[in-house]
Scaffold this motif. Structure first.
Motif, short mmCIF file in Angstrom:
data_model
loop_
_atom_site.label_atom_id
_atom_site.label_comp_id
_atom_site.label_asym_id
_atom_site.label_seq_id
_atom_site.Cartn_x
_atom_site.Cartn_y
_atom_site.Cartn_z
N THR A 6 -6.60 -18.31 11.12
CA THR A 6 -6.76 -17.24 12.12
C THR A 6 -6.31 -15.92 11.53
O THR A 6 -6.93 -14.87 11.73
N VAL A 7 -5.18 -15.97 10.80
CA VAL A 7 -4.75 -14.81 10.01
C VAL A 7 -5.15 -15.11 8.57
O VAL A 7 -4.55 -15.96 7.92
N PRO A 8 -6.17 -14.44 8.04
CA PRO A 8 -6.63 -14.74 6.69
C PRO A 8 -5.57 -14.47 5.63
O PRO A 8 -4.63 -13.69 5.85
N TYR A 9 -5.73 -15.12 4.51
CA TYR A 9 -4.81 -15.01 3.38
C TYR A 9 -4.46 -13.55 3.07
O TYR A 9 -3.29 -13.16 3.04
N GLN A 10 -5.47 -12.72 2.85
CA GLN A 10 -5.23 -11.33 2.43
C GLN A 10 -4.54 -10.51 3.52
O GLN A 10 -3.65 -9.70 3.24
N VAL A 11 -4.92 -10.71 4.77
CA VAL A 11 -4.32 -9.96 5.88
C VAL A 11 -2.84 -10.30 6.01
O VAL A 11 -1.99 -9.43 6.21
N GLY A 12 -2.52 -11.60 5.91
CA GLY A 12 -1.13 -12.03 6.00
C GLY A 12 -0.27 -11.43 4.91
O GLY A 12 0.87 -11.01 5.16
N VAL A 13 -0.80 -11.38 3.70
CA VAL A 13 -0.04 -10.82 2.58
C VAL A 13 0.27 -9.35 2.82
O VAL A 13 1.43 -8.91 2.72
N LEU A 59 4.27 -5.08 3.97
CA LEU A 59 4.68 -3.84 4.62
C LEU A 59 6.00 -4.02 5.36
O LEU A 59 6.89 -3.15 5.31
N VAL A 60 6.14 -5.14 6.07
CA VAL A 60 7.40 -5.43 6.76
C VAL A 60 8.56 -5.48 5.76
O VAL A 60 9.63 -4.89 5.97
N ALA A 102 -2.82 -10.73 -6.58
CA ALA A 102 -2.68 -11.78 -5.58
C ALA A 102 -3.92 -11.91 -4.70
O ALA A 102 -4.12 -12.93 -4.05
N TRP A 103 -4.75 -10.87 -4.66
CA TRP A 103 -5.96 -10.91 -3.83
C TRP A 103 -6.84 -12.09 -4.22
O TRP A 103 -7.44 -12.75 -3.37
N ASN A 104 -6.89 -12.36 -5.53
CA ASN A 104 -7.59 -13.55 -6.03
C ASN A 104 -6.62 -14.27 -6.95
O ASN A 104 -6.62 -14.04 -8.17
#
Length: 501
Positions: A163-170, A175-176, A397-399
């Motif tokens: 639901t939260v894709p790999y890239q979005v989660g990273v 940022l946090v 890390a994107w790929n």
């Protein structure tokens, strides 16, 4: 497979809640610390005043990264019982700490060390050796950060059913991490480590209980199932596997103990007694963490047979969601684990980022590029350098370039070459800077060359240990051929007298 329990809004809400908690901790840690946060010692070591609880959990977070949960269970799933090696090599890390940490702490406290290379300058008085140490440390930290970014993406994607894709989660949790670590420095990192450590220990315990419940509570039955369906995973290891087991114990035990961020936690302890108490508790953590995760991975062989290598990387998330579907109590505990896994990965990444920034701040900029610059400016440069490093690593890390364990092993080939200057250097009066430099350089080139050329282990012995053997040989023989320098006698005597007291 049934619909994932944390798919959809539920997983997103849990992630947001943990992100908010970490941000609040960062704000709390930074409040009232404005002056201290402008100095290297204040920002990077929390002023050298970490108490027992904070030190214990920040050491725990340093040793048990995202790999310890997200990566180790899939390794047990793919390798079988031979992956039990993950427990003794974590025990070996504590044994290695005890060899040098208390003695190094005494000198560091007296001399006001901030970065690991402060010890190199004090003990050997060699700029070229200190530069080489800094380069290897920056390499290891960058590799370690990359590992955590990959683990972060896999963990979030697996636990939310994509639901939260790999890239979005990273990106979201990077940022946090940048916000709270920038705000509170080591103090914020240590406090978040306490939160994630408690969540992780409780969560993985319940995960094991739930996983065993799903297979009828019969661990012996799981073993029989593995032996019948995939005998190679339950068979007696070959001679080469046994050698590899012992080699990994040495490689990881020695290498992890000289992580730059691990050494800085030694410096940050409030007292020698606090450090020793924390290490005494840490000696039991391999059984409570990697031992539990190992069993979870073995149980996963029966729960989810036939997973591909890529699919197995999300094994923990798959099992956690099955366990959460049992009842409300398991569901709540898996929420705790869910957030704990993500927080553990983020907390480990922030430790590496903080150490990376400190080396740039004090060792690169403070000593060479901006000599004479005020500490406030040094800290600011380190922060910016850390953000730049994260940006570059995000592109990689994107790929991701391989499985988590492949990334995990790679960094040890070079970082383990630091062992002689920290362990031999503390105890052996005659060790000299020149042989230490050439030994480390030869060891790093050998280990790196074998890895890049993909020549593989020599009958189970990885290239990092081959390089370390050459490294130690050059250090010992070269130092024996030279008269011991005065700095060696001074440092050794100072350490010995401190220990005697």
């Amino acid at each position: 497979m049934n619909e994932l329990t944390f798919a959809g809004p539920t997983g997103i809400v849990i992630l947001i809640a943990y992100a908010v908690v970490m941000l609040v901790i960062g704000w709390f840690a930074g409040r009232g610390q404005a002056g201290a946060a402008k100095t290297n010692k204040g920002y990077y070591l929390s002023g050298g005043g970490l108490g027992f609880v904070a030190l214990l959990f920040t050491l725990y977070a340093t040793q048990y990264s995202g790999n310890a949960i997200v990566g180790y269970a899939p390794s047990a799933y793919r390798s079988g019982f031979v992956w039990w090696q993950s427990v003794p090599f974590m025990i070996a890390v504590i044994a290695a700490y005890l060899v040098f940490a208390p003695r190094l702490y005494v000198i560091a406290k007296k001399r006001g060390f901030v970065t690991p290379t402060d010890w190199i300058h004090h003990r050997f008085g060699s700029t070229k050796l200190a530069v080489l140490v800094a380069v290897l440390m920056l390499w290891g930290l960058a590799n370690y950060l990359l590992e955590q970014l990959v683990a972060m993406g896999h963990g979030i994607a697996g636990l939310t059913g994509n639901t939260v894709p790999y890239q979005v989660g990273v990106i979201a949790f990077v940022l946090v991490m940048l916000v709270y670590s920038w705000t509170g420095g080591m103090r914020a990192v240590a406090l978040t480590d306490v939160m994630q450590g408690i969540a992780l220990l409780v969560g993985i315990g319940v995960l094991l209980f739930g996983a065993l419940y799903l297979v009828g509570g019969d661990l012996a039955g799981v073993t029989r199932y593995v032996a019948e369906t995939d005998p190679a995973k339950a068979g007696v290891p070959t001679g080469e596997d046994s050698v590899n087991w012992l080699s990994m114990v040495l490689l990881v035990g020695l290498g992890a103990s000289v992580y730059p961020h691990a050494i800085q936690r030694i410096y940050a302890a409030r007292s020698e007694r606090t450090l020793k108490r924390s290490l005494a508790i840490m000696a039991w953590m391999p059984l409570a963490t990697t031992g539990v995760v190992f069993v979870v991975g073995i149980v996963g062989i029966q729960l989810f047979p036939g997973l591909s290598e890529d699919d197995s990387e999300q094994l923990v998330g798959m099992i956690a969601n099955e366990v959460a579907g049992l009842n409300i109590v398991f569901y709540l505990m898996m929420i705790l684990l869910f957030g704990g896994v993500v927080a553990a990965i983020v907390s480990t990444a922030d430790s590496a980022l903080l150490s990376f920034s400190s080396i740039i701040s004090k060792d690169v900029y403070g000593r060479y590029l901006g000599r004479g610059a005020p500490e406030e400016k040094q800290v600011r440069v380190g922060k910016v350098a850390g953000v730049a490093a994260i940006a570059v690593l995000l592109l990689i890390a994107w790929n991701p370039p391989g499985t988590l364990v492949s990334i995990f092993v790679l960094k040890f080939e070079l970082i383990v070459q630091l062992v002689p200057v920290f362990m031999l250097g503390l105890y052996w009066q005659r060790m000299a800077a020149g042989p230490a430099f050439w030994g480390m350089l030869a060891g790093a080139l050998t280990a790196g060359g074998l890895t890049v050329a993909d020549l593989g282990p020599f009958y189970g012995v990885p290239g990092g240990l081959v390089g370390l053997a050459l490294n130690v040989a050059i250090c010992v023989v070269g130092s024996l051929l030279l008269a011991p320098p005065e700095v060696s006698r001074t440092s050794h005597g100072e350490a010995a007298s401190a220990v005697e007291r």
